[in-house]
Structure formats: C-alpha cells, structure tokens
Scaffold this motif. Structure first.
Motif, PDB file in Angstrom:
ATOM      1  N   ARG A  40       0.652  -1.464   0.023  1.00 43.49           N
ATOM      2  CA  ARG A  40      -0.142  -0.223   0.260  1.00 43.49           C
ATOM      3  C   ARG A  40       0.609   1.134  -0.015  1.00 43.49           C
ATOM      4  NH1 ARG A  40      -4.561   0.660   4.774  1.00 43.49           N
ATOM      5  NH2 ARG A  40      -2.223   1.131   6.062  1.00 43.49           N
ATOM      6  N   GLU A  41       1.701   1.612   1.186  1.00 43.50           N
ATOM      7  CA  GLU A  41       3.139   2.161   0.779  1.00 43.50           C
ATOM      8  C   GLU A  41       3.349   2.617  -0.672  1.00 43.50           C
ATOM      9  OE1 GLU A  41       4.565   5.518   2.375  1.00 43.50           O
ATOM     10  OE2 GLU A  41       3.410   4.299   2.778  1.00 43.50           O
ATOM     11  N   ALA A  67       1.693   9.182  -5.564  1.00 43.13           N
ATOM     12  CA  ALA A  67       1.985  10.574  -5.036  1.00 43.13           C
ATOM     13  C   ALA A  67       3.143  10.903  -6.318  1.00 43.13           C
ATOM     14  CB  ALA A  67       2.946  10.652  -4.003  1.00 43.13           C
ATOM     15  N   ARG A  69       2.123   1.702  -3.109  1.00 38.18           N
ATOM     16  CA  ARG A  69       1.276   2.552  -4.244  1.00 38.18           C
ATOM     17  C   ARG A  69       0.942   3.908  -4.403  1.00 38.18           C
ATOM     18  NH1 ARG A  69      -3.313  -2.361  -4.223  1.00 38.18           N
ATOM     19  NH2 ARG A  69      -2.479  -3.691  -5.587  1.00 38.18           N
ATOM     20  N   ARG A  70       0.888   4.213  -2.383  1.00 37.78           N
ATOM     21  CA  ARG A  70       1.310   6.057  -2.291  1.00 37.78           C
ATOM     22  C   ARG A  70       1.991   6.834  -3.298  1.00 37.78           C
ATOM     23  NH1 ARG A  70      -0.571   3.974   2.992  1.00 37.78           N
ATOM     24  NH2 ARG A  70       1.115   4.197   3.534  1.00 37.78           N
TER      25      ARG A  70
END
Length: 268
Positions: free
Chosen positions: A229-230, A237, A232-233
C-alpha cells in the motif's frame, strides 16, 4: 354218346323254339340267348379247366416237394444213425479209456498219499523240534521281560520322584514369573501414563507452534500489505507530482505565449 344225344336234343329244342319265335314275333331272340348262354357256359368251362390245371400243377408240385422232403428226411435219418453209431463207438472207447485211467490214477493216488504221509510225519517231527526251541526262547523271553519290568518299575518310581521335584520347581518358577509379570504390568501402566502426558504436552506444543506460525504469517502478510500500500501511495504521489509539474509547465508555457503576442502587437 349220351353227351352227343343231349346236345342234339338241346339243338332240336333250340331250333323249334327259334321257329316258333320267328312265326309269332319275327325275331331270333331264343337263338341269341342260347348262343350267349352257350358262350358263357364255354367261358365258365374254360375257367374251370384252367383252375383244374392250376390245381393239378400245384398238387404235382406239392407231391414233388413232399417226395423231396421225404428223401431229405430219410437222408438226415441215415446220417443221424451213422452219427449215433459213431458216438456209441466213441462212448465205448471212452469207457475203456476211463477204466484204464481210473486204475492208473488210483495207483498214483495211493503212491502219492503214502508219500504225502511220510512227508507229513517228517514235517511233524521237525515242527515238534522247532516247538521245543520256541518254548525255550519263550522261557528266556519271559525271564528277560521280568528283568526289564523290574527295571522299568524302578525307572518309573525315579521319574515319579523327579516329577514331584519338577512340579515343585515349576510352582516356584511360576510364582516368580507371575511376580515379574505383575511388575511388568505396573511398569507398563506407568509408561502408558507417561506416554499420555507426553502426547498431551506434544499436542499443546504443536497447538502453540501452529498459533505462533499463524500469527507470524498474519503479521508477515500485514507487513507485506502495508509495504504494497505504501508503494502504491508513493507511486500515486509520483504520478500526481509529475502530472502537477506537467500542468504547471503547460500553464507557464501558455502564459509566455500570450505575453509574446501582446509585445508583438505593441511593436506594430
């Protein structure tokens, strides 16, 4: 002569009848009937003669057959008489031979019986001698048997004593083995209890191990999910920043283009 006279008289009557018939009716009916009757009588006569011939031939054949049968019977009787005479001669010869053979056999049987009696007397003497020897052997066997029986009684008594001793030893050994068996049973019960405790402990350890492994798996999966998830963030970004920078560049380029157009208009 009588036959000719009767035929002549019949012919006269026939002619007179025919004349009367012609005079009265003008027909020859009696003559025709007479002719037909005569033909029928002749036909019957011929048939009778033929039957008599056949009968005569049959009788002649039967007589011939009877004569041949009689001759054959006489011939057979002669042969039988000859055979009977021959059989009588054979019987006579056989009786003579039988008488001679009987006398010869009687002499042979007498001699054979005498020889057989001598042999039987000799065999009887030999058997009596053998009987004496056998009786001596029986006496010896009885003495040996008595000795062996006494020896066997002594052995039986000794074996009885040994049996009592072995029975006592057997009882002692049996008691010892039963005691050992009881101890083994108690040890087996203790071993079973220890085994049960070890199994329960092993099951608990396995359960704890599975629980720890499950928690570790969940934490690892959670960490992997957080990392994903990180990532993907971060990627989102980066994409947003790139889009924003592009947007600002495009906007800046669009603003500089407008200024250039204004300057050009002023120069004109």
């Amino acid at each position: 002569m009588l036959k000719v006279a009767s035929e002549r008289q019949a012919l006269q009557l026939l002619l007179s009848g025919c004349l009367n018939e012609i005079e009265v009716f003008g027909k020859l009916q009696p003559l025709l009937e007479s002719v037909m009757a005569q033909e029928a009588a002749e036909q019957a006569m011929e048939e009778t003669i033929e039957r008599e011939k056949n009968t005569t031939a049959a009788v002649r054949q039967l007589r011939n057959d009877l004569r041949e049968e009689k001759l054959d019977h006489e011939e057979k009787m002669k042969e039988k008489k000859k055979g009977l005479v021959a059989l009588k001669e054979q019987l006579k010869t056989l009786k003579m031979d039988t008488a001679v053979s009987t006398r010869y056999l009687s002499k042979e049987l007498t001699a054979a019986n005498e020889h057989e009696r001598r042999l039987q007397r000799t065999q009887l003497q030999d058997l009596l001698k053998e009987l004496g020897l056998v009786q001596q052997q029986i006496d010896i066997e009885k003495a040996v048997h008595a000795t062996q029986a006494e020896f066997l009684r002594q052995i039986a008594a000794k074996m009885q004593e040994d049996s009592v001793s072995w029975a006592s030893r057997h009882d002692e050994d049996l008691a010892a083995r039963e005691k050992e068996l009881e101890m083994l049973k108690q040890q087996h019960a203790r071993d079973l209890l220890e085994l049960k405790k070890a199994e329960e402990k092993f099951k608990m350890e396995q359960a704890l191990k599975r629980e720890r492994e499950l928690k570790a798996t969940e934490e690892r999966e959670r960490a992997e999910f957080e990392d994903m998830r990180e990532a993907r963030r971060v990627q989102a970004a980066i994409i947003i920043q790139a889009w924003w920078r592009g947007y600002r560049v495009r906007k800046a380029l669009a603003g500089s283009g407008k200024k250039t157009k204004k300057v050009s208009k002023k120069k004109k």
